[in-house]
Design a protein around this motif. Structure first.
Motif, PDB file in Angstrom:
ATOM      1  N   PHE A  31       0.819  -1.327   0.022  1.00 50.97           N
ATOM      2  CA  PHE A  31       0.097   0.066  -0.043  1.00 50.97           C
ATOM      3  C   PHE A  31       0.834   1.138  -0.111  1.00 50.97           C
ATOM      4  CE2 PHE A  31      -2.170   3.219   2.551  1.00 50.97           C
ATOM      5  CZ  PHE A  31      -3.136   3.400   1.474  1.00 50.97           C
ATOM      6  N   SER A  32       1.905   1.233   0.866  1.00 51.40           N
ATOM      7  CA  SER A  32       2.658   2.157   0.901  1.00 51.40           C
ATOM      8  C   SER A  32       3.385   2.672  -0.409  1.00 51.40           C
ATOM      9  CB  SER A  32       3.875   1.955   1.902  1.00 51.40           C
ATOM     10  OG  SER A  32       4.979   3.041   1.945  1.00 51.40           O
ATOM     11  N   ARG A  33       3.918   1.668  -1.264  1.00 48.35           N
ATOM     12  CA  ARG A  33       4.706   1.903  -2.460  1.00 48.35           C
ATOM     13  C   ARG A  33       3.835   2.334  -3.563  1.00 48.35           C
ATOM     14  NH1 ARG A  33       7.425   0.306   1.116  1.00 48.35           N
ATOM     15  NH2 ARG A  33       9.156  -0.824   1.049  1.00 48.35           N
ATOM     16  N   VAL A  34       2.371   1.749  -3.518  1.00 52.00           N
ATOM     17  CA  VAL A  34       1.415   2.352  -4.382  1.00 52.00           C
ATOM     18  C   VAL A  34       1.057   3.559  -4.546  1.00 52.00           C
ATOM     19  CG1 VAL A  34      -0.895   1.942  -5.342  1.00 52.00           C
ATOM     20  CG2 VAL A  34       0.504  -0.320  -5.000  1.00 52.00           C
ATOM     21  N   LYS A  35       0.827   4.127  -3.033  1.00 50.94           N
ATOM     22  CA  LYS A  35       0.460   5.275  -2.816  1.00 50.94           C
ATOM     23  C   LYS A  35       1.656   6.195  -3.049  1.00 50.94           C
ATOM     24  CE  LYS A  35      -1.676   7.913   0.883  1.00 50.94           C
ATOM     25  NZ  LYS A  35      -2.696   8.498  -0.082  1.00 50.94           N
TER      26      LYS A  35
END
Length: 70
Positions: free
Chosen positions: A29-33
């Motif tokens: 989620f952190s990477r996508v965001k």
């Protein structure tokens, strides 16, 4: 929890235990965001002994404000 109509929500319902690998979910989620610089939100519904560790991870990944713990 107030829903923002301009946000995209992802979520899971799971026990907060190692077998569920929610650490990978938070990191992904952190990477996508980060890569998309968008208005994504993550909803995690569940309880378990890893909750504090996962909250700490969400802070380290700088997505704590975009993760809802229910």
């Amino acid at each position: 929890m107030n829903l923002d109509q301009n946000s995209i929500y992802f979520g899971t319902v799971a026990r907060l235990v190692p077998q569920k690998r929610l650490d990978l979910l938070i990191k992904a989620f952190s990477r996508v965001k980060c890569e998309n610089n968008n208005n994504f939100k993550l909803v995690i519904i569940g309880n378990g002994f890893l909750k504090n560790k996962l909250i700490k991870l969400s802070k380290e990944e700088k997505v704590f404000d975009d993760v809802f713990w229910i």
